[in-house]
Design a protein around this motif. Structure first.
Motif, PDB file in Angstrom:
ATOM      1  N   ALA B 290      12.943  11.064   7.589  1.00 48.40           N
ATOM      2  CA  ALA B 290      13.366  11.864   8.734  1.00 48.40           C
ATOM      3  C   ALA B 290      14.388  12.918   8.313  1.00 48.40           C
ATOM      4  CB  ALA B 290      13.939  10.965   9.811  1.00 48.40           C
TER       5      ALA B 290
ATOM      6  N   TRP C 144       9.102   2.078  18.785  1.00 46.58           N
ATOM      7  CA  TRP C 144       9.367   3.243  17.935  1.00 46.58           C
ATOM      8  C   TRP C 144       8.395   4.380  18.255  1.00 46.58           C
ATOM      9  CZ3 TRP C 144       5.255   4.616  14.893  1.00 46.58           C
ATOM     10  CH2 TRP C 144       4.339   3.616  14.514  1.00 46.58           C
ATOM     11  N   GLN C 148       9.604   8.108  19.136  1.00 47.35           N
ATOM     12  CA  GLN C 148       9.026   9.270  18.492  1.00 47.35           C
ATOM     13  C   GLN C 148       8.564  10.275  19.549  1.00 47.35           C
ATOM     14  OE1 GLN C 148       5.729   8.252  15.946  1.00 47.35           O
ATOM     15  NE2 GLN C 148       6.913   8.854  14.172  1.00 47.35           N
ATOM     16  N   SER C 152       9.830  14.058  20.195  1.00 47.48           N
ATOM     17  CA  SER C 152       8.905  15.184  20.122  1.00 47.48           C
ATOM     18  C   SER C 152       8.918  15.978  21.424  1.00 47.48           C
ATOM     19  CB  SER C 152       7.494  14.718  19.777  1.00 47.48           C
ATOM     20  OG  SER C 152       6.993  13.907  20.792  1.00 47.48           O
ATOM     21  N   TYR C 268      16.968   4.926  15.984  1.00 49.85           N
ATOM     22  CA  TYR C 268      16.179   6.155  16.012  1.00 49.85           C
ATOM     23  C   TYR C 268      16.862   7.220  16.860  1.00 49.85           C
ATOM     24  CZ  TYR C 268      11.643   8.271  15.062  1.00 49.85           C
ATOM     25  OH  TYR C 268      10.643   9.039  14.581  1.00 49.85           O
TER      26      TYR C 268
END
Lengths: 373, 422, 623
Positions: B290, C144, C148, C152, C268
């Motif tokens: 990432a 996850w 994501q 996005s 994340y």
């Protein structure tokens, strides 16, 4: 077909003392009704007898065979007691057909399928639900479900049949029908039955004897009429009878010959012979007269010097009988008169009664001191 | 019914005993690391063929059987021995490229079967440790990175080792001794700074590491949180080692023209660098991928720069990124050396040694075992193997000195230091 | 027969007591369950706890001095956590963040889940069959993937990479980076993003629990309110809400403990703004091989969860039960949504498109892109699905359907999930039976608490301890009771079953609570023994819940990796392992393919169960 003896039975749920030193004997072939308001311990007694609950103290004998000895932690499992139970909720297994429900116990006992078919058919027939054998419980009406529940209980011909308020979920008419059917069932099979109800009419009409409970204790065990005529105390007197018994406060002078009671019902004398053993021998005490509504006569004219004057509070004619509330002094008495009569409010009436038929209770101890004879 | 009851009573008894046994078993499981019973049998037959009977009295049964301290065995000797020991070898690896090694190895040495299992660093170590403690040694070879020297200090340089460094003299002759002191190295990876070549077509906007602490780059440096794993934790520790800190101090003076002033709680320029880097709000990402993606994605007007694993350069091709590598001054931090170990108690030590030799490139010019690892962003430790196409030669890259002893001692302190920064 | 006539024998009493305990299968099962749970759950816990008091070799350097040896008793770890310079950044701040996330996610999930449940069960919403199938999908999509998808949409220029969908729109509209940053960044990363994404994941629990509770409410209760003249809002607040409150409290526990224990999403979406929670500290420490600190944190989290379970027991433990089987069947008349119906339908459809279809679509799309991030038709390929090994692409990795390892993993995963589903559910039902029958009694509470513990033991720790426990034969007096299980499929099964017991037994408990006790007593009276009762009465009545329990376990074991990776051997790899390996191998597309296959299997099984088995995940979790 089976005699049950409960001795010194105590049952606790946590700290809640539900049955207090219960002693009760149910004779072979008896239809014993356990009666009392909800929460008095009657269902618990039934469950203790059935073996679903274990009492903390006491003994239970079935035909002189010890099935519970709490002290020695001996509790025969329900299946060894040769009894069956009809639950208040019926507890029919929703995933089984009527036939499967009824035959379950027989299959457990590994009876041959011929015997099972025959016995189930006979049980269903006797409960008049033969045509529903293939249906599921949810497809039946409440009355039919109840019949299935009874059929399931009697199919194994138990020596003792326990019924836990089986009629409480039925409507009034069905209930009357089922009452007579149960009584007939008892007559036909001769099975000992223990029947739990809070409905005194059921108790009085069906039982050979009634055990009246109050807060986990037995108050009185007697045949229905005796319970009705001579309740041992104010509680029983009040609980039994519809409409309720009339209570009139008074004072009594007791001597060797009997006693004289003064109350709003006038002054009445009672003979020693009619009095209980526990009644005091002398002195004066506060008493309560118990007079059943049907023992009071009512007339609009005074035709006897002993009659007591009162005023009508309200009159309730109901076709076959008329209930009249009459105010006498401080007391409000209910009078039951056969036939239909119209009384208007505040009308002056005259009440009469037979002292022999009156119960007298000591107000303080609440116990009966004079029988109705 | 009665049948059931008896059966249940018996079952209950069994379970209770099992419970007791478990307690008993558990208390002893943490103890000594005797070789698995399965190894004792081949030890007797294999012991006769070993070539160094010297000092056997000091060695454990397995050490004798494995002849683990021998440095001069040839491929052919080991091959024969491996066949005698069952012809099998098993490797736990942090790399997903081992299946390729397996294929090449089995082709080169017919009769040998290689089993591979790839798994993350932590799990690998946990798995090997637990298996070893339980006497169920499965892996013969372990491929991992000794980030902070803890593998050496805790698993090798201890009275009852769990791992052994196999040190083939012929191959070690071609490797910088600083990498062989505590491990058997396979190849080197780096944590490098990347920039976006599309946004900076004239080259990296940063050359001196201290620029990252300038206000200009506040909130514009991507990296992983050093607290997140041991690799990054060790990487920051590298800056605080003495020699490296001196280099940083020099670099500072070269950039700003003045001596560095250390803040409270910062014993040297390394700590000071970490403190200032931290204060400059680096952007943390959950993975090295990432961070690289954030830097290398095309079409950005003002992209960040970022630290990432050197291997991410390969993503330029796979993902059409535009990562450019910065050869940072004074250096890019410590290298991450991939290392190979033989597991104590394993049943196939000869095959293990053969596999290690093969992976390290061997001595016969057949690089089949090393090839899968010789890709862009990874550098061979050997001076006689050329690096991958497109990589700057390792000797030209500024890399911090690698002192395992110092790293090991400082690791906790530096990690706690970073933790305290918040 | 007076009392004195009875001879009393202490021996007889003891004999009877023992006989009663031993011959009552219920007691035996409770005993066996408690012993097994102690062995399988308390043992690992004690192992963890004791390790936090033992100085490890690697921390000798930190403790310093010469007087210390590895393996000695120490308070070092607890002191570091509770009374050191690090306490604030290691414990206090993360803990506060954890609680913040835990509470916010609980509120979010409860509201969302309860509203959805009410709409599905009680309203006259159109397309219900579709909705009720779709509503559970978020639970099946790995979180996850959702993170994501979130990034996005909202990724801002500052942190680099390609900007999110919304950000790109704003950039096109000519809005400056600074303004975008100020508006979008708080949404894109940090607590808000985490709470939204986690709520979209965990609302499933509330939905399942509350819809089960709503299903069991007789609509006459609500109609009664209507007759009394109460408004719909008042009915909801005063009648419906209190009735489903216990279910909600249960959901709060599951959601809260899961939210404070989760790591992936927080890492994340929290990393870009340095938002760290107890779980991220735990994971970081574990990844940095500070195992003892990580264990200490895990124990703290177990304590927090235990407290919440305890509170739950106090709050709803006194309620009798929700027995719905055996009573009168409740009628259910849907409540009209009136003029709101079209609007609510549209909102729901939009919700499902955003929360369910989008992430799945993104996943599918990514699996079909030759190069990541290049959105063009030429870039579209099915190579990663069925290509046969082109050395130019992903180092020659063949498409998954041409890959032997994929087929092996597929087989292993299916085997593992099926076997586990069956065994897990059976044990879950039995434990649920104990919890339900022992409600409010000591053994019931004990089992309920014990069973909840694996929920919070970090998977890696759990797997590791099991590896140690079972890799050598368990012996007593030289008799081997349990052979060495390492490397066997059995060990994978045992580990997964125990770890998923919380779900399984939760499903079992609610299942059993629905079955009126009298149904069983009636069978007791008929002379049916415990096993007969279980097989003939309890099991058939809980069949629906059994299938739902099976689904719950099936779904979560299908996704499981951390737990079993230590126990796995090369021949017992599973799909999640393969997905991880591909990700590791710079083949994210192949990894996406595997994820899609996993999701498809789960969804297929769920849909089948839903259609044929009248299973409903919802039914399995109430209580």
């Amino acid at each position: 077909m089976s005699k049950i003896v409960l001795q010194n039975v105590d049952k606790f749920y946590g700290k809640n003392h539900v049955l207090k030193d219960l002693n009760l004997t149910i004779n072979d072939g008896e239809f014993m009704t356990l009666l009392g308001p909800s929460g008095c311990g009657k269902t618990t007694t039934l469950r203790v007898v059935s073996g679903l609950e274990k009492p903390q103290n006491g003994f239970i004998y079935m035909d002189d065979k010890e099935i519970v000895n709490a002290k020695e932690a001996k509790f025969a499992p329900p299946s060894q007691r040769n009894l069956n139970l009809v639950f208040q909720s019926y507890a029919l297994w929703p995933h089984m057909t009527v036939f499967d429900n009824v035959s379950f116990g027989l299959k457990i006992r590994k009876e041959s399928s011929d015997v099972i078919a025959k016995k189930v058919a006979s049980a269903l027939e006797r409960m008049q639900i033969g045509e529903y054998a293939k249906r599921y419980p949810t497809e039946l009406s409440g009355g039919q479900q109840q019949r299935v529940a009874i059929a399931r209980a009697i199919v194994s011909e138990p020596r003792l049949l326990l019924l836990d308020e089986p009629l409480s979920n039925l409507d009034a008419k069905l209930r009357v029908d089922m009452r007579s059917e149960l009584k007939r069932l008892h007559h036909d099979t001769g099975t000992t039955i223990i029947y739990v109800t809070h409905d005194q009419v059921e108790a009085l009409t069906m039982s050979t004897r009634i055990a009246l409970f109050r807060k986990g204790e037995l108050v009185q065990v007697a045949p229905p009429l005796e319970l009705y005529d001579n309740p041992v105390n104010l509680y029983t007197a009040d609980f039994i009878g519809n409409p309720s018994i009339n209570f009139v406060k008074g004072t009594a002078e007791v001597d060797g010959a009997g006693m004289k009671v003064t109350s709003s019902m006038g002054q009445v004398g009672f003979e020693r012979a009619d009095m209980t053993e526990s009644a005091p021998q002398s002195g004066s005490l506060a008493v309560t007269l118990g007079i059943r509504p049907e023992q009071l006569t009512i007339s609009t004219e005074r035709d006897d010097a002993h009659q007591i004057e009162g005023r009508v509070y309200s009159g309730m004619p109901a076709g076959s009988e008329t209930l009249v509330s009459v105010r006498v002094g401080e007391d409000l008495l209910t009078v039951k008169e056969l036939g239909s009569t119209h009384y208007s409010g505040d009308q002056v009436v005259y009440l009469g009664y037979n002292p022999k038929k009156v119960n007298v209770f000591a107000t303080e101890s609440e116990n009966l001191i004079k029988y109705c004879v | 019914m009665y049948k059931h009851k008896k059966w249940l009573a018996a079952l209950m008894a069994v379970v209770m005993i099992a419970g007791l046994a478990a307690c008993g078993g558990g208390s002893s499981s943490g103890g000594s690391t005797t070789p698995a019973t399965t190894t004792t049998e081949p030890a007797q037959s294999g012991g006769e063929t070993t070539t160094t009977p010297a000092a056997t009295s000091d060695l454990t049964e397995w050490e004798q059987f494995a002849n683990i301290f021998a440095t001069d065995e040839t491929d052919e000797e080991l091959y024969q021995l491996a066949l005698e020991q069952g012809g099998e070898v098993s490797i736990y690896s942090i790399s997903s490229r081992t299946p390729k090694v397996k294929e090449a190895f089995e082709a080169k040495y017919p009769g040998l079967t290689c089993t591979t299992f790839d798994i993350k660093t932590n799990e690998l170590l946990e798995k090997v440790t637990r298996e070893h403690e339980a006497g169920q040694t499965v892996a013969d070879v372990v491929h991992i990175k000794d980030q902070d020297g803890s593998l050496f200090k805790e698993y090798i340089d201890v009275p009852d080792p769990m791992l052994y460094n196999y040190k083939p003299a012929d191959i070690f002759a071609h490797i910088d001794p600083q990498y062989t002191a505590t491990a058997t190295p396979l190849y080197i990876e780096l944590t490098q700074l990347f920039y976006n070549t599309e946004a900076y077509p004239d080259g990296s906007p940063i050359t001196n590491i201290w620029q990252l602490t300038d206000p200009e780059w506040k909130g514009k440096v991507t990296m992983q949180n050093p607290l997140d794993n041991i690799s990054w934790g060790t990487w920051i520790t590298g800056f605080c080692c003495e020699e490296e800190a001196e280099r940083l101090a020099v670099a500072y003076k070269e950039l700003y023209g003045e001596d560095i002033v250390l803040s409270d709680g910062c014993p040297n320029a390394g700590y000071e660098f970490l403190k200032r880097l931290h204060e400059n709000d680096p952007i943390y990402y959950a993975s090295s991928d990432a961070t690289a993606e954030a830097v290398g994605t095309r079409g950005q007007s003002d992209p960040p720069v970022g630290f990432s694993a050197s291997s991410k350069i390969r993503k330029n091709k796979d993902n059409d990124w535009c990562l450019g590598v910065v050869n940072l001054y004074p250096d890019t931090g410590i290298p991450a050396v991939n290392t190979l170990y033989v597991v104590e108690g394993c049943a196939h030590p000869a095959a293990a040694k053969l596999l290690i030799r093969y992976m390290m490139g061997g001595v016969d010019g057949d690089l089949g075992g090393y090839k899968p690892f010789n890709t862009q962003g990874g550098w061979p430790v050997r001076d006689d193997i050329p690096g991958a196409e497109g990589d700057m030669p390792y000797s030209e890259i500024n890399v911090a000195p690698y002192n395992v002893e110092e790293l090991y001692v400082s690791y906790n302190t530096v990690r706690d230091f970073w933790q305290m920064l918040g | 027969m007076k009392d004195s006539e009875h001879s009393y024998s202490r021996v007889r009493r003891l004999k009877n007591q023992i006989k009663a305990v031993v011959t009552n299968p219920y007691n035996v099962i409770v005993l066996v369950a408690i012993i097994l749970l102690t062995y399988l759950i308390v043992f690992p816990l004690v192992d963890m706890l004791s390790r936090t008091f033992v100085l490890s070799q690697r921390d000798l350097r930190a403790v310093g001095g010469t007087g210390h040896v590895a393996g000695e008793f120490t308070f070092y770890y607890w002191q570091k956590l509770f009374a050191s310079d690090l306490t604030k950044s290691l414990l206090v701040m993360p803990l506060l963040h954890s609680l913040e996330i835990g509470f916010a996610v609980s509120v979010g999930s409860i509201v969302l889940g309860a509203v959805l449940a009410w709409l599905m069960v009680r309203s006259d919403l159109p397309f219900k069959p579709f909705f009720s199938l779709a509503v559970i999908i978020p639970y099946m999509i790995p979180s996850w993937v959702k993170s994501q998808a979130w990034l996005s949409m909202f990724r801002t220029p500052r942190i680099g990479g390609s900007p999110g969908f919304f950000t790109a729109l704003m950039l096109k509209a000519g809005i400056s980076n600074e303004v975008i940053e100020a508006i979008i960044a708080p949404i894109a990363y940090g607590p808000l993003a985490i709470v939204v994404v986690l709520s979209l994941h965990y609302y499933a629990y509330t939905y399942l629990l509350v819809s089960a509770a709503l299903n069991s409410i007789n609509s006459e209760l609500e109609e009664m309110g209507e007759i009394q003249g109460a408004s719909k809002a008042l009915i909801l607040r005063r009648i419906t809400f209190p009735l489903v409150l216990p279910a909600m409290l249960s959901a709060v526990i599951l959601t809260f403990s899961k939210a404070i224990g989760t790591f992936g999403v927080i890492n994340y979406l929290g990393s870009p703004v340095r938002f760290r929670t107890l779980s991220s500290e735990l994971y970081s420490n574990s990844q940095s091989q500070n195992t003892q600190i990580a264990f200490a944190m895990a124990i703290l989290m177990i304590c927090i969860a235990a407290i919440s379970v305890f509170i739950n027991q106090q709050l709803i433990g006194s309620r009798k039960s929700y027995a719905t089987i055996g009573g009168k069947g409740g009628r259910s008349t849907p409540i009209g949504l009136g003029v709101w119906k079209p609007l609510i339908t549209v909102i729901l459809l939009a919700f499902f498109v955003v929360a369910i279809i989008m992430p799945v679509l993104i996943l599918i799309l990514e699996s079909c892109m030759l190069q990541q991030g290049t959105y063009s038709l030429e870039n579209f390929t099915l190579y990663y699905w069925a290509g046969s090994g082109n050395p130019d692409i992903m180092e020659g990795l063949p498409g998954i359907f041409k890959n032997e390892q994929f087929l092996l993993s597929l087989f292993n995963s299916c085997r593992l999930t099926l076997v586990n589903g069956v065994f897990g559910t059976i044990f879950g039902q039995i434990l649920g039976y104990i919890c339900a029958k022992g409600r409010g009694r000591f053994h019931g509470k004990l089992v309920e608490q014990l069973v909840f513990i694996p929920y919070l033991i970090p998977s890696i720790a759990f797997g590791g301890i099991y590896l140690s426990m079972f890799s050598r034969p368990q012996q007593l007096f030289g008799v081997t009771l349990i052979p060495a299980l390492y490397g066997t499929f059995t060990l994978l099964t045992v580990t997964s079953v125990v770890k998923h017991l919380p779900f399984a037994s939760r499903a079992g408990t609610s299942n059993m609570l629905q079955i009126s006790g009298e149904l069983e007593e009636a069978a007791t009276i008929e002379g049916a023994g415990f096993f007969k009762r279980f097989i003939k009465i309890v099991f058939p009545l809980s069949k629906g819940g059994f299938i739902s329990g099976f689904m719950l376990i099936f779904v979560s074991i299908m996704k499981e990796l951390d737990l079993i990776i230590l126990i796995m051997t090369p021949s017992t790899t599973t799909l999640p392992y393969l997905a991880f390996q591909y990700q590791n191998n710079n083949a994210p597309q192949s990894s996406d393919c595997v994820a899609i296959v996993m999701f498809s299997i789960v969804f297929l099984v769920y849909a089948l169960a839903n259609i044929f088995g009248d299973a409903d995940l919802a039914k399995s979790m109430a209580g």
